[in-house]
Design an enzyme around this catalytic site. Structure first.
Site, mmCIF file in Angstrom:
data_model
loop_
_atom_site.group_PDB
_atom_site.id
_atom_site.type_symbol
_atom_site.label_atom_id
_atom_site.label_comp_id
_atom_site.label_asym_id
_atom_site.label_seq_id
_atom_site.Cartn_x
_atom_site.Cartn_y
_atom_site.Cartn_z
ATOM 1 N N HIS A 1 0.841 -1.194 0.000
ATOM 2 C CA HIS A 1 0.000 0.000 0.000
ATOM 3 C C HIS A 1 0.872 1.237 0.000
ATOM 4 C CE1 HIS A 1 0.371 1.717 4.135
ATOM 5 N NE2 HIS A 1 0.721 0.486 4.447
ATOM 6 N N CYS A 2 0.344 2.318 -0.574
ATOM 7 C CA CYS A 2 1.027 3.613 -0.497
ATOM 8 C C CYS A 2 0.205 4.488 0.441
ATOM 9 C CB CYS A 2 1.193 4.227 -1.885
ATOM 10 S SG CYS A 2 -0.360 4.571 -2.723
ATOM 11 N N VAL A 3 0.199 5.782 0.235
ATOM 12 C CA VAL A 3 -0.488 6.679 1.155
ATOM 13 C C VAL A 3 -2.002 6.560 1.050
ATOM 14 C CG1 VAL A 3 -0.798 9.099 1.822
ATOM 15 C CG2 VAL A 3 1.453 8.270 1.135
ATOM 16 N N ASP B 1 5.013 5.625 -4.638
ATOM 17 C CA ASP B 1 4.101 5.768 -5.767
ATOM 18 C C ASP B 1 4.819 5.860 -7.101
ATOM 19 O OD1 ASP B 1 1.977 5.746 -4.104
ATOM 20 O OD2 ASP B 1 1.626 7.900 -4.132
#
Length: 471
Positions: A28-30, A94
């Site tokens: 996962h990113c932000v 990202d």
């Protein structure tokens, strides 16, 4: 407040990406869940896009990305449980969102993505440095244990920034994390600069030129050029080193047999990359700094106002590339003689970032941006602008440009006023005592700070505040 249960959302997501048997990997990113699916055709795009709790679905960078929002870590944890996926829950960078435009856009995206995972710690460190400065201003001695510890807690992050950047750069360039850390530790190795200096050089490279370099040590006959400023607190040298190291590591992963890969790949990667960093990557950056220093000296000799405009406009960019070191030695040389004008045009630029951040805080619709802006704003007031630049204004692009314009105008004013500093003092608000001397220039500095702050705020008002996370 109790943690919200996202189990039902997680079950729906897993089911409609093709089931847990279709998931080859998950990070996962932000704001996004980033799936590596075995077969993307099994995913139900329309259902997921329409499902409450999901913003949209994006396919980029070979990943199937489900956009959730700021609470993505909680959803990620529940998806892990539902799908039976293990993982450390760390942020992914990202890279799939990187623009494919011009080189400047690609560079901004690269630097922003490398800094993004560490913004919380960077902002906290800036605030701690500000707290240490406040305590000193209130009379606490800098030798007091409380000051020493608080200052170390804040300054340590900036001193050893290359080590943290090695971790995030390794993720970006797909390099083994601990190998990247080994490269960073080599660059910031304690007292190594003394090994490459002395009273009598072996010889001098490019004698008589701007990039004249005394050589005190060699690596099997090849000259080692180590900057007096060392690589502590630097940004670009470690990023370039990890980039090169990742390429070298990739080569050895392909040619070395699996049975000895675990130790021979890092061995050869470190053995080759560290000397390259010392003999090519670092020196090129150092020579570029020397050239920049000579150019700005020439501009100041021509006209101090033009000097203030150019330096004020470009200072933040020079710092990003590590090219500002060409002016720093000149500053300390002049200070030793009583006063200096070399860096005066840069001292109030932090207030341009503060003004821009205030405007962004007032106008942004993203809670994540607002949360990051508050500590970054406080840090900027005390001269620590890294959280503001790398976390918010640079990724947004146009607000950063506005701060450069504000920097140019305040620089022009200080150049016109011929303002001087008499000591190498603090930063931001605590730079005021630096302007007290034979002729006080405190008023001029305060005026320049107000110019920078007001222009940073006003100019940002004229640009769109783009979304960074909720896309």
């Amino acid at each position: 407040m109790a943690k919200k249960d996202y189990t039902e959302l997680a079950k729906d997501i897993v089911a409609h990406v093709g089931g847990k048997e279709n998931i080859a990997g998950l990070k996962h990113c932000v704001t996004r869940l980033r799936f590596n699916l075995k077969d993307e055709s099994k995913a139900d795009d329309d259902y997921l896009k329409a499902r409450d709790g999901i913003v949209t679905v994006v396919k980029a960078g070979g990943q199937y990305q489900v956009v959730i929002g700021n609470h993505v870590p909680d959803v990620y944890a529940d998806v892990q449980k539902v799908a039976g996926i293990s993982g450390d829950g760390s942020l992914d960078i990202d890279e799939g969102d990187a623009p494919k435009g011009n080189l400047l856009n690609q560079f901004i995206s690269l630097v922003s993505s490398i800094f993004q995972p560490m913004l919380g710690a960077l902002s906290a460190a800036g605030m701690l440095k500000g707290l240490a400065a406040i305590l000193a201003a209130c009379g606490l001695k800098t030798t007091d244990g409380a000051y020493v510890i608080i200052n170390a807690a804040g300054d340590g992050v900036f001193q050893f920034l290359p080590v943290i950047l090695a971790v995030t750069s390794a993720k970006r360039f797909k390099m083994e994390q601990f190998t990247a850390l080994a490269l960073a530790f080599a660059l910031v190795y304690p007292n190594i600069a003394t090994s490459f200096s002395g009273d009598s050089p072996l010889y001098t490279l490019f004698k008589g030129s701007i990039i004249e370099s005394d050589i005190y040590a060699t690596f099997f006959g090849f000259p080692i050029i180590f900057p007096d400023s060392t690589y502590l607190s630097t940004v670009l040298p470690i990023i370039l080193t990890i980039f090169v190291g990742a390429k070298i590591e990739g080569f050895f992963k392909r040619v070395i047999p699996d049975v000895v890969k675990v130790f021979l790949v890092p061995f050869f990667t470190i053995l080759i990359t560290v000397p390259l960093a010392y003999m090519i990557i670092g020196p090129v950056m150092n020579w570029a700094s020397d050239i920049i220093g000579a150019v700005f000296q020439g501009i100041y000799g021509f006209n101090p106002i033009i000097y203030g405009i150019v330096l004020g406009a470009l200072w933040q960019v020079l710092v990003m590339f590590g090219l500002h070191w060409g002016l720093v030695p000149l500053f300390y040389l002049e200070i030793a003689q009583g006063s200096s004008t070399v860096l005066v045009a840069t001292f109030a630029i932090c207030f341009a970032q503060a003004g821009s951040l205030l405007n962004i805080m007032m106008r942004t619709k993203e809670s994540k941006v607002r949360e990051l802006s508050i500590p970054a704003f406080v840090s900027a007031l005390f001269g620590v602008t890294e959280p503001a630049i790398y976390g918010i204004t640079l990724p947004m692009r146009t607000p950063f440009i506005m701060t450069c314009i504000a920097g140019a105008i305040q620089g022009a004013y200080l150049g016109w006023a011929d303002a001087k500093v008499y000591i190498a003092g603090g930063m931001g608000l605590f730079n005021i005592p630096s302007f007290i001397g034979e002729t006080n220039y405190v008023v001029q500095f305060i005026i320049a700070s107000l110019i920078a702050f007001i222009l940073g705020f006003v100019l940002t008002q004229f640009v769109k505040i783009p979304k960074l996370y909720e896309k």
